[in-house]
Design a protein around this motif. Structure first.
Motif, PDB file in Angstrom:
ATOM      1  N   UNK A 253       2.821   7.493 -67.048  1.00 12.55           N
ATOM      2  CA  UNK A 253       1.848   6.424 -66.761  1.00 12.55           C
ATOM      3  C   UNK A 253       2.530   5.149 -66.271  1.00 12.55           C
ATOM      4  N   UNK A 254       3.538   5.332 -65.415  1.00 14.13           N
ATOM      5  CA  UNK A 254       4.182   4.183 -64.796  1.00 14.13           C
ATOM      6  C   UNK A 254       5.306   3.566 -65.606  1.00 14.13           C
ATOM      7  N   UNK A 255       5.609   4.089 -66.783  1.00 11.88           N
ATOM      8  CA  UNK A 255       6.703   3.575 -67.602  1.00 11.88           C
ATOM      9  C   UNK A 255       7.850   4.579 -67.623  1.00 11.88           C
ATOM     10  N   UNK A 256       9.075   4.094 -67.546  1.00 13.68           N
ATOM     11  CA  UNK A 256      10.232   4.977 -67.708  1.00 13.68           C
ATOM     12  C   UNK A 256      10.378   5.288 -69.189  1.00 13.68           C
ATOM     13  N   UNK A 257      10.391   6.570 -69.537  1.00 12.39           N
ATOM     14  CA  UNK A 257      10.447   6.952 -70.945  1.00 12.39           C
ATOM     15  C   UNK A 257      11.746   7.664 -71.318  1.00 12.39           C
ATOM     16  N   UNK A 258      12.472   8.192 -70.319  1.00 14.63           N
ATOM     17  CA  UNK A 258      13.673   8.955 -70.631  1.00 14.63           C
ATOM     18  C   UNK A 258      14.518   9.113 -69.376  1.00 14.63           C
ATOM     19  N   UNK A 259      15.819   9.226 -69.560  1.00 18.61           N
ATOM     20  CA  UNK A 259      16.737   9.500 -68.444  1.00 18.61           C
ATOM     21  C   UNK A 259      17.886  10.348 -68.962  1.00 18.61           C
ATOM     22  N   UNK A 260      18.417  11.198 -68.081  1.00 22.95           N
ATOM     23  CA  UNK A 260      19.539  12.071 -68.425  1.00 22.95           C
ATOM     24  C   UNK A 260      20.545  12.064 -67.280  1.00 22.95           C
ATOM     25  N   UNK A 261      21.832  12.062 -67.643  1.00 18.54           N
ATOM     26  CA  UNK A 261      22.896  12.133 -66.634  1.00 18.54           C
ATOM     27  C   UNK A 261      24.157  12.573 -67.337  1.00 18.54           C
ATOM     28  N   UNK A 262      24.670  13.757 -66.971  1.00 17.82           N
ATOM     29  CA  UNK A 262      25.866  14.244 -67.640  1.00 17.82           C
ATOM     30  C   UNK A 262      25.596  14.409 -69.126  1.00 17.82           C
ATOM     31  N   UNK A 263      26.438  13.833 -69.954  1.00 12.20           N
ATOM     32  CA  UNK A 263      26.226  13.891 -71.397  1.00 12.20           C
ATOM     33  C   UNK A 263      25.485  12.696 -71.943  1.00 12.20           C
ATOM     34  N   UNK A 264      25.070  11.787 -71.057  1.00 10.72           N
ATOM     35  CA  UNK A 264      24.384  10.572 -71.502  1.00 10.72           C
ATOM     36  C   UNK A 264      22.873  10.731 -71.387  1.00 10.72           C
ATOM     37  N   UNK A 265      22.162   9.955 -72.188  1.00 17.54           N
ATOM     38  CA  UNK A 265      20.704   9.943 -72.110  1.00 17.54           C
ATOM     39  C   UNK A 265      20.209   8.540 -72.422  1.00 17.54           C
ATOM     40  N   UNK A 266      18.930   8.313 -72.209  1.00 14.05           N
ATOM     41  CA  UNK A 266      18.341   7.013 -72.511  1.00 14.05           C
ATOM     42  C   UNK A 266      18.785   5.928 -71.555  1.00 14.05           C
ATOM     43  N   UNK A 267      18.903   4.690 -72.072  1.00 16.03           N
ATOM     44  CA  UNK A 267      19.234   3.537 -71.246  1.00 16.03           C
ATOM     45  C   UNK A 267      20.566   3.699 -70.530  1.00 16.03           C
TER      46      UNK A 267
END
Length: 241
Positions: free
Chosen positions: A54-68
């Motif tokens: 709904x237009x909000x960023x709730x999660x991100x993933x890259x390599x072994x990292x997640x979140x902010x």
């Protein structure tokens, strides 16, 4: 991986190049359009995913990292390609801040990297901490209040006090605009100068307070109740007197 569906096959949807910072423009657009889904990004051998609800960023993933941290790493990549995937979703949530705050923080990290202060991948800073940046004591206290995304003490001309970060300049500019408008209205209606103001827009919540020949401009997270945050701020500073 927290995604329910993360097919690596070619999917229908917009695909574009990331050169400079156009990815941030796409992120802002998806926020305004209340997008739900994922933006997948590839840079050299790296792959990242940014999830929206709904237009909000709730999660991100890259390599072994997640979140902010993962989000900042992706945004700070100097190039790559991205694809919009509306059918790729996630059930988890690791990011709570508004898009405007997240992009301001990403810009700050890149500015510090260019100045040789920190890596341009977000790894040198944990969310919610001021890190090596300088900021006024009052702004530091405000950041400890639930719902406050960022705060800056500024002079009457809009110059930030002690804080020379990108987000301080942007927030001070918004605060000055609100203060100037409030003062003009106060003059027209004979109400005097602005003492405080609250602005609640579709994608932005701001509070501005007058403070001994200065102003305090405060960005409030979109999911927070503006009236409650204002009450908590007043309570905190009244108790300190």
């Amino acid at each position: 991986m927290m995604a329910e569906s993360q097919s690596r096959e070619q999917v229908n949807g917009f695909e574009g190049a990331v050169a400079g910072l156009p990815l941030t423009d796409v992120i802002q657009l998806k926020g305004q359009n209340r997008f739900s889904g994922c933006i997948s990004v590839e840079y050299q051998q790296k792959q990242g995913m940014i999830f929206f609800r709904d237009g909000e960023i709730i999660h991100a993933e890259q390599g072994g990292a997640s979140g902010n941290q993962a989000l900042y790493q992706i945004i700070c990549w100097p190039g790559g390609r991205f694809a919009i995937q509306p059918k790729v979703t996630t059930t988890g949530r690791t990011i709570q801040q508004s898009i405007s705050y997240l992009l301001l923080e990403a810009h700050r990290l890149m500015d510090e990297a260019r100045a040789g202060i920190a890596p341009a991948d977000g790894s040198a800073e944990e969310t919610g901490k001021t890190g090596s940046r300088r900021m006024s004591k009052i702004a530091e206290r405000l950041l400890q209040i639930a719902g406050v995304a960022y705060a800056v003490l500024m002079k009457n001309d809009g110059t930030p006090v002690e804080d020379d970060s990108f987000e301080a300049e942007a927030l001070a500019g918004k605060g000055l605009g609100i203060a100037s408008t409030g003062n003009r209205l106060g003059e027209v209606f004979g109400l005097g100068e602005l003492k405080s103001a609250a602005v609640q827009a579709k994608a932005t919540q701001l509070l501005v307070f007058e403070a001994k020949n200065h102003y305090i401009s405060i960005a409030v997270r979109g999911e927070s109740a503006l009236a409650q945050v204002e009450a908590d701020i007043r309570s905190t500073f009244t108790a300190k007197k």
